[in-house]
Design a protein around this motif. Structure first.
Motif, PDB file in Angstrom:
ATOM      1  N   PHE A 174     -45.387   0.318  74.808  1.00 46.22           N
ATOM      2  CA  PHE A 174     -46.262   1.192  75.072  1.00 46.22           C
ATOM      3  C   PHE A 174     -46.233   2.122  73.636  1.00 46.22           C
ATOM      4  O   PHE A 174     -47.362   2.164  73.236  1.00 46.22           O
ATOM      5  CB  PHE A 174     -45.738   1.956  76.077  1.00 46.22           C
ATOM      6  CG  PHE A 174     -46.654   3.421  76.293  1.00 46.22           C
ATOM      7  CD1 PHE A 174     -47.843   3.448  76.882  1.00 46.22           C
ATOM      8  CD2 PHE A 174     -46.047   4.702  75.792  1.00 46.22           C
ATOM      9  CE1 PHE A 174     -48.403   4.493  77.046  1.00 46.22           C
ATOM     10  CE2 PHE A 174     -46.919   5.827  75.962  1.00 46.22           C
ATOM     11  CZ  PHE A 174     -47.914   5.813  76.425  1.00 46.22           C
ATOM     12  N   PHE A 175     -45.223   2.298  73.043  1.00 46.78           N
ATOM     13  CA  PHE A 175     -45.320   3.153  71.875  1.00 46.78           C
ATOM     14  C   PHE A 175     -45.796   2.546  70.684  1.00 46.78           C
ATOM     15  O   PHE A 175     -46.460   3.216  70.038  1.00 46.78           O
ATOM     16  CB  PHE A 175     -43.860   3.935  71.617  1.00 46.78           C
ATOM     17  CG  PHE A 175     -43.445   4.991  72.509  1.00 46.78           C
ATOM     18  CD1 PHE A 175     -44.290   6.317  72.539  1.00 46.78           C
ATOM     19  CD2 PHE A 175     -42.533   4.585  73.534  1.00 46.78           C
ATOM     20  CE1 PHE A 175     -44.066   7.150  73.101  1.00 46.78           C
ATOM     21  CE2 PHE A 175     -42.340   5.827  74.262  1.00 46.78           C
ATOM     22  CZ  PHE A 175     -43.112   6.986  74.293  1.00 46.78           C
ATOM     23  N   GLY A 176     -45.412   1.043  70.791  1.00 51.37           N
ATOM     24  CA  GLY A 176     -45.828   0.406  69.632  1.00 51.37           C
ATOM     25  C   GLY A 176     -47.655   0.528  69.630  1.00 51.37           C
ATOM     26  O   GLY A 176     -48.224   0.650  68.767  1.00 51.37           O
ATOM     27  N   GLY A 177     -48.089   0.209  71.012  1.00 49.13           N
ATOM     28  CA  GLY A 177     -49.523   0.341  71.313  1.00 49.13           C
ATOM     29  C   GLY A 177     -50.108   1.672  70.945  1.00 49.13           C
ATOM     30  O   GLY A 177     -51.329   1.586  70.065  1.00 49.13           O
ATOM     31  N   VAL A 178     -49.595   2.500  71.177  1.00 49.97           N
ATOM     32  CA  VAL A 178     -50.199   3.681  70.961  1.00 49.97           C
ATOM     33  C   VAL A 178     -50.158   4.280  69.581  1.00 49.97           C
ATOM     34  O   VAL A 178     -51.088   4.702  68.896  1.00 49.97           O
ATOM     35  CB  VAL A 178     -49.319   5.060  71.941  1.00 49.97           C
ATOM     36  CG1 VAL A 178     -49.514   6.415  71.446  1.00 49.97           C
ATOM     37  CG2 VAL A 178     -49.416   4.740  73.204  1.00 49.97           C
ATOM     38  N   GLN A 179     -49.215   4.012  68.786  1.00 48.31           N
ATOM     39  CA  GLN A 179     -48.989   4.012  67.415  1.00 48.31           C
ATOM     40  C   GLN A 179     -50.208   3.405  66.751  1.00 48.31           C
ATOM     41  O   GLN A 179     -50.871   3.841  65.706  1.00 48.31           O
ATOM     42  CB  GLN A 179     -47.761   3.925  67.253  1.00 48.31           C
ATOM     43  CG  GLN A 179     -46.807   4.931  67.023  1.00 48.31           C
ATOM     44  CD  GLN A 179     -45.285   4.445  66.892  1.00 48.31           C
ATOM     45  OE1 GLN A 179     -45.154   3.249  66.368  1.00 48.31           O
ATOM     46  NE2 GLN A 179     -44.395   5.305  67.285  1.00 48.31           N
ATOM     47  N   LEU A 180     -50.376   2.167  67.035  1.00 44.39           N
ATOM     48  CA  LEU A 180     -51.485   1.265  66.470  1.00 44.39           C
ATOM     49  C   LEU A 180     -52.833   1.820  66.783  1.00 44.39           C
ATOM     50  O   LEU A 180     -53.723   1.825  65.787  1.00 44.39           O
ATOM     51  CB  LEU A 180     -51.285  -0.213  66.844  1.00 44.39           C
ATOM     52  CG  LEU A 180     -50.177  -1.051  66.246  1.00 44.39           C
ATOM     53  CD1 LEU A 180     -50.297  -2.477  67.048  1.00 44.39           C
ATOM     54  CD2 LEU A 180     -50.161  -0.833  65.115  1.00 44.39           C
TER      55      LEU A 180
ATOM     56  N   TRP B 295     -54.675  13.317  68.664  1.00 46.16           N
ATOM     57  CA  TRP B 295     -53.306  12.741  68.412  1.00 46.16           C
ATOM     58  C   TRP B 295     -52.293  13.667  68.354  1.00 46.16           C
ATOM     59  O   TRP B 295     -51.156  13.765  68.810  1.00 46.16           O
ATOM     60  CB  TRP B 295     -53.308  11.948  67.238  1.00 46.16           C
ATOM     61  CG  TRP B 295     -54.107  10.623  67.376  1.00 46.16           C
ATOM     62  CD1 TRP B 295     -55.411  10.431  67.296  1.00 46.16           C
ATOM     63  CD2 TRP B 295     -53.623   9.490  68.536  1.00 46.16           C
ATOM     64  NE1 TRP B 295     -55.850   9.390  67.921  1.00 46.16           N
ATOM     65  CE2 TRP B 295     -54.891   8.753  68.612  1.00 46.16           C
ATOM     66  CE3 TRP B 295     -52.565   8.970  69.228  1.00 46.16           C
ATOM     67  CZ2 TRP B 295     -54.986   7.452  69.230  1.00 46.16           C
ATOM     68  CZ3 TRP B 295     -52.735   7.795  69.802  1.00 46.16           C
ATOM     69  CH2 TRP B 295     -53.723   6.980  69.758  1.00 46.16           C
ATOM     70  N   THR B 296     -52.586  14.955  67.919  1.00 43.04           N
ATOM     71  CA  THR B 296     -51.639  16.118  67.865  1.00 43.04           C
ATOM     72  C   THR B 296     -51.125  16.435  69.261  1.00 43.04           C
ATOM     73  O   THR B 296     -50.011  16.761  69.363  1.00 43.04           O
ATOM     74  CB  THR B 296     -52.117  17.258  67.155  1.00 43.04           C
ATOM     75  OG1 THR B 296     -52.966  16.969  66.086  1.00 43.04           O
ATOM     76  CG2 THR B 296     -51.234  18.266  66.692  1.00 43.04           C
ATOM     77  N   TYR B 297     -52.080  16.496  70.100  1.00 42.44           N
ATOM     78  CA  TYR B 297     -51.820  17.091  71.382  1.00 42.44           C
ATOM     79  C   TYR B 297     -51.240  15.813  72.219  1.00 42.44           C
ATOM     80  O   TYR B 297     -50.191  16.132  73.109  1.00 42.44           O
ATOM     81  CB  TYR B 297     -53.078  17.586  72.082  1.00 42.44           C
ATOM     82  CG  TYR B 297     -53.827  18.569  71.238  1.00 42.44           C
ATOM     83  CD1 TYR B 297     -53.064  19.894  71.264  1.00 42.44           C
ATOM     84  CD2 TYR B 297     -55.030  18.420  70.493  1.00 42.44           C
ATOM     85  CE1 TYR B 297     -53.633  20.997  70.282  1.00 42.44           C
ATOM     86  CE2 TYR B 297     -55.404  19.452  69.586  1.00 42.44           C
ATOM     87  CZ  TYR B 297     -54.658  20.617  69.654  1.00 42.44           C
ATOM     88  OH  TYR B 297     -55.032  21.706  68.680  1.00 42.44           O
ATOM     89  N   PHE B 298     -51.458  14.698  72.117  1.00 42.78           N
ATOM     90  CA  PHE B 298     -50.992  13.595  72.838  1.00 42.78           C
ATOM     91  C   PHE B 298     -49.780  13.394  72.240  1.00 42.78           C
ATOM     92  O   PHE B 298     -48.883  13.119  73.163  1.00 42.78           O
ATOM     93  CB  PHE B 298     -52.027  12.239  72.548  1.00 42.78           C
ATOM     94  CG  PHE B 298     -51.493  11.133  73.347  1.00 42.78           C
ATOM     95  CD1 PHE B 298     -51.759  11.108  74.558  1.00 42.78           C
ATOM     96  CD2 PHE B 298     -50.757  10.036  72.801  1.00 42.78           C
ATOM     97  CE1 PHE B 298     -51.211  10.175  75.381  1.00 42.78           C
ATOM     98  CE2 PHE B 298     -50.540   9.073  73.419  1.00 42.78           C
ATOM     99  CZ  PHE B 298     -50.599   9.145  74.698  1.00 42.78           C
ATOM    100  N   GLY B 299     -49.465  13.398  71.143  1.00 48.78           N
ATOM    101  CA  GLY B 299     -48.213  13.067  70.573  1.00 48.78           C
ATOM    102  C   GLY B 299     -47.190  14.333  71.070  1.00 48.78           C
ATOM    103  O   GLY B 299     -45.968  14.061  71.416  1.00 48.78           O
ATOM    104  N   THR B 300     -47.699  15.512  71.139  1.00 55.65           N
ATOM    105  CA  THR B 300     -46.679  16.492  71.650  1.00 55.65           C
ATOM    106  C   THR B 300     -46.154  16.290  72.905  1.00 55.65           C
ATOM    107  O   THR B 300     -45.189  16.544  73.489  1.00 55.65           O
ATOM    108  CB  THR B 300     -47.659  18.118  71.470  1.00 55.65           C
ATOM    109  OG1 THR B 300     -48.038  18.148  69.992  1.00 55.65           O
ATOM    110  CG2 THR B 300     -46.722  19.198  71.707  1.00 55.65           C
ATOM    111  N   PHE B 301     -47.429  15.984  73.696  1.00 47.57           N
ATOM    112  CA  PHE B 301     -47.113  15.836  75.248  1.00 47.57           C
ATOM    113  C   PHE B 301     -46.072  14.540  75.108  1.00 47.57           C
ATOM    114  O   PHE B 301     -45.244  14.896  76.092  1.00 47.57           O
ATOM    115  CB  PHE B 301     -48.487  15.192  75.866  1.00 47.57           C
ATOM    116  CG  PHE B 301     -48.510  14.860  77.100  1.00 47.57           C
ATOM    117  CD1 PHE B 301     -48.232  15.936  78.301  1.00 47.57           C
ATOM    118  CD2 PHE B 301     -48.333  13.648  77.444  1.00 47.57           C
ATOM    119  CE1 PHE B 301     -47.992  15.389  79.372  1.00 47.57           C
ATOM    120  CE2 PHE B 301     -48.301  13.150  78.958  1.00 47.57           C
ATOM    121  CZ  PHE B 301     -47.903  14.051  79.897  1.00 47.57           C
ATOM    122  N   VAL B 302     -46.348  13.529  74.426  1.00 51.09           N
ATOM    123  CA  VAL B 302     -45.458  12.351  74.748  1.00 51.09           C
ATOM    124  C   VAL B 302     -43.916  12.756  74.160  1.00 51.09           C
ATOM    125  O   VAL B 302     -42.937  12.340  74.906  1.00 51.09           O
ATOM    126  CB  VAL B 302     -45.933  11.348  73.999  1.00 51.09           C
ATOM    127  CG1 VAL B 302     -44.978  10.005  73.936  1.00 51.09           C
ATOM    128  CG2 VAL B 302     -47.226  10.633  74.353  1.00 51.09           C
TER     129      VAL B 302
END
Ligand code: UDP
Ligand code: MG
Length: 316
Positions: free
Chosen positions: A274-280, A233-240
């Motif tokens: 999209f962001f709601g889903g990803v965060q969940l 999630w760190t990397y995915f978050g950084t990318f997003v």
């Protein structure tokens, strides 16, 4: 003479036990020819049928057999752990009671042990006795696990394996309550070799593992040995965040220099959902680990033994 302990977790197996004993006695006699002595230790995992009665009856008439009775159903992993903790022999082999793990194979395992192995794995050369979906999901599990985790699991190897007492002594030192035995048994290492066999179908009755249980076991396996699902999630978050920054820049430039008004409902909705889903999903993954940490901190026992019976050869 070296001793072998066969550990058999049983849960509602009243029909399989008599056949198992029959095979065990035959095996035990044959084993004497190669100068080993066989013991069997059952762990009755809180069965609700007549397993306890049938076990007691057979143990009374079979030398070198014994059983632990757990106070309720703790699951196969805990039952197996209980068996390993109580095994006294030089060599220890977990087995299913449904004869899906053939006794014959033990002679080959012994040969491998005599050639210097501490652990002898029994790999299923085909899984024809499993359903298509089970085979497919097992294959995915091994692939995923071996990509994510530093601990590589041998594909199609179950709990059926020979281990020396030294190996088992190390396994039972491990502290966790949430057990993924296959992982723990390979985590300890030691010199490991492998033999292959064709796994026969279950003797009678149905498998105790439905897809939900298998799913939970798979999640247990991955979370026990890998923190990659957390780190990702760190990397995915950084990318997003990076992509969002560029997109934000684009919107600002458009607004300032070209006077284009805010784009409409569609793009907003897509972004929010999209962001709601990803965060969940991220929170869910966190929850899996947090829940396990929570359970571990309670330090509850892995199982409770209600009573214990045994039939020793020279015991009267
Ligand atoms: N078992 C157990 N506790 C449970 C479920 C299963 O002790 O909660 C035992 C079961 O009696 C059997 C072994 O674990 O001896 C393996 O179960 P099963 O044959 O159903 O699994 P499969 O071979 O299909 O993986
Ligand atoms: Mg089975």
């Amino acid at each position: 003479m070296k001793e072998i302990a066969i550990i058999v977790p049983v849960y509602n197996e009243e029909l399989s036990i008599p056949v198992f004993f029959n095979e065990f006695v035959k095996f035990s006699n044959k084993l004497q020819n190669v100068h080993y002595k066989a013991n069997v230790l059952f762990v009755n995992d809180g069965s609700t049928d007549r397993t306890a009665e049938v076990l007691t009856e057979f143990i009374n008439q079979t030398p070198n057999s014994s059983a632990l009775f757990l106070s309720r159903n703790f699951g196969k992993e805990a039952a197996l752990f209980a068996g390993l903790e109580h095994a006294q022999s030089d060599l220890i082999i977990p087995m299913d009671v449904d004869l899906q793990d053939p006794f014959e194979l033990i002679f080959e395992m012994i040969k491998a042990y005599e050639q210097g192995a501490d652990v002898v794995l029994a790999q299923r050369s085909n899984r024809a006795s499993d359903t298509f979906l089970k085979r497919l999901s097992a294959q995915w599990f091994y692939k995923l696990n071996n990509k994510m985790s530093a601990l590589k699991l041998q594909e199609n190897v179950g709990d059926f394996r020979l281990m020396t007492k030294q190996v088992v002594d190390e396994i039972v030192q491990l502290q966790e309550n949430q057990l993924f035995m296959k992982g723990l048994m390979s985590w300890v290492g030691f010199k490991t070799t492998q033999i292959t066999y064709t796994r026969p179908a279950r003797l009678n009755g149905k498998t105790k593992f439905n897809y939900l249980k298998l799913w939970n076991l798979a999640v247990e396996g991955i979370t026990s040995f890998s923190t990659l699902p957390l780190k990702v999630w760190t990397y995915f978050g950084t990318f997003v965040a990076f992509v969002s920054f560029l997109y934000g820049l684009k919107i600002i430039i458009e607004k300032l220099f070209f006077g284009i008004a805010a784009s409409g409902y569609a793009s907003l909705m897509v972004a929010i959902l999209f962001f709601g889903g990803v965060q969940l999903i991220g929170i869910g993954v966190l929850g899996e680990y947090l829940g396990r940490t929570y359970l571990e901190t309670k330090r509850r026992p892995r199982y409770i033994i209600k009573n214990q019976i045994q039939n020793k050869e020279n015991n009267v």
